[in-house]
Enzyme design. Structure first.
Site, PDB file in Angstrom:
ATOM      1  N   THR A 255      32.230  38.905  10.565  1.00 35.27           N
ATOM      2  CA  THR A 255      32.875  37.660  10.971  1.00 35.27           C
ATOM      3  C   THR A 255      33.863  37.205   9.902  1.00 35.27           C
ATOM      4  O   THR A 255      33.513  37.098   8.731  1.00 35.27           O
ATOM      5  CB  THR A 255      31.822  36.567  11.215  1.00 35.27           C
ATOM      6  OG1 THR A 255      30.912  37.008  12.216  1.00 35.27           O
ATOM      7  CG2 THR A 255      32.471  35.264  11.639  1.00 35.27           C
TER       8      THR A 255
ATOM      9  N   CYS B 253      34.920  42.067 -14.978  1.00 35.26           N
ATOM     10  CA  CYS B 253      33.952  42.883 -14.246  1.00 35.26           C
ATOM     11  C   CYS B 253      33.108  43.747 -15.180  1.00 35.26           C
ATOM     12  O   CYS B 253      32.062  44.248 -14.799  1.00 35.26           O
ATOM     13  CB  CYS B 253      34.679  43.777 -13.245  1.00 35.26           C
ATOM     14  SG  CYS B 253      35.581  42.859 -11.988  1.00 35.26           S
TER      15      CYS B 253
END
Length: 386
Positions: free
Chosen positions: A236, A324
């Site tokens: 979605t 990261c």
């Protein structure tokens, strides 16, 4: 607090925060795939956001695929495009050793799947030589990926020239443009890429939404199966975040030229003051073209983590490399690829300025460095003798 870690995450722009507040408190929560009125309203907002991103980047709306991050966009570009390549005899993939960890991980995955991965090293200034890239683009090359701007050093790579050659030779070209957005003019007119990755939180949008541009005629195999995003990414769609990315990109593009001039002058002045007042300091990436907000400094005889913590105690937020990779003890793969020793890489810090940076902040950071660099050096020297 002085926040000089915009390459990790830029603050959400007030206009974007207001948009999200309205989206989450004033209804408009329909699923964009639903056929009822609420779903059609959500679909209209999603289509408008997609059209805005396309207009800003110089592509068609159907070429814009929303993702959950720049890392996902990188993985979808490489893994998805390689899996869907029409000429299965082409197994060669060309990239550099200074790419983002997400892209390096995708290269490792491709290698396990039988791809012949060629990793090109940069020159000492951090820029991958154009001649080396062009030489590596052999007839059996399926895909080439080269980041637009490096996240650690800010060095700009020769992406326009590489994209042009790839187009001439029938090779797909991807560029990780995550660190270029808002810092340099960024459209597909500047760089004729087949695939281009963005991440909203680098230019004032929320964390958790990105974009992969997939040009017409290029196929990518979905990593998450589903009918959404033209079958390229299941799940979605996050309509408010897509709208937020589009607005942040619009604001960043509008302000890009003026911001680059102002922030670039602050960055250059910062480097000049540090190099003048401290010895044993080197700008990693000096001599190569760089985005205007990024300064990666190497402090000889200094453990970068110790200096970072000293600055943090004074309310100054900087980075020792890619966000990261924070928390790891390994030295920066980017700086090591540029020829720095492990000790030199660990003695480097990244200072990434932003739209809120001021002259007063520059003065404070310079003074803090002039105070703490000699202290950390003395402690390191004492520890080595002991």
């Amino acid at each position: 607090m002085i926040y000089w870690d915009h390459n990790a995450a830029a603050p959400v722009r007030p206009e974007v925060g207001a948009l999200l507040a309205r989206a989450f408190t004033q209804g408009g929560f329909g699923n964009a795939s639903s056929v009822h009125g609420g779903g059609r309203e959500a679909r209209g907002r999603l289509d408008a956001a997609r059209a805005k991103v396309a207009r800003l980047l110089g592509c068609e709306p159907k070429e814009v695929c929303f993702t959950a991050s720049g890392s996902e966009a990188d993985a979808l570009a490489l893994v998805g495009a390689y899996a869907a390549r029409p000429g299965k005899e082409r197994r060669r993939v060309v990239a550099s050793t200074v790419e983002h960890p997400a892209l390096l991980g995708a290269l490792t995955w491709l290698e396990r799947e039988g791809a012949q991965v060629v990793r090109l090293s940069p020159a000492p200034d951090g820029r991958v030589p154009l001649e080396a890239v062009l030489e590596a683009l052999t007839p059996d090359t399926a895909l080439c990926s080269l980041m637009w701007a490096n996240n650690e050093t800010g060095v700009l790579q020769p992406v326009a020239e590489v994209a042009r050659t790839c187009r001439q030779r029938g090779i797909l070209f991807h560029t990780d443009a995550v660190q270029a957005a808002g810092k340099v003019p960024l459209t597909l007119r500047e760089v004729d890429a087949d695939l281009l990755s963005l991440s909203a939180h680098k230019f004032g949008g929320p964390q958790g939404v990105g974009v992969l541009v997939v040009r017409k005629g290029v196929d990518v195999r979905a990593l998450t199966p589903g009918h959404q995003e033209g079958g390229r990414r299941g799940g979605t769609q996050n309509v408010p975040y897509a709208e937020a990315l589009a607005l942040a990109l619009e604001l960043a593009a509008t302000e890009q030229s003026a911001t680059a001039t102002r922030v670039g002058a602050l960055r250059d002045g910062f480097e000049q003051q540090v190099l003048t007042r401290l010895t044993g300091v080197t700008v990693n990436g000096a001599g190569a073209p760089r985005v205007p907000n990024t300064s990666n400094l190497r402090f000889d005889g200094v453990e970068g983590e110790a200096l970072l913590m000293a600055l943090d105690l004074e309310g100054i937020c900087v980075s020792s490399g890619a966000a990261c990779a924070s928390g790891t003890l390994s030295p920066s793969h980017v700086l090591r690829a540029m020829g720095l020793s492990p000790a030199q890489a660990r003695g480097s810090l990244r200072f990434s300025l932003g739209t809120s940076t001021t002259d007063a902040e520059v003065a404070r950071v310079v003074e803090a460095l002039c105070t703490h660099v000699p202290r950390v050096r003395a402690l390191e020297a004492e520890a080595s003798v002991g």
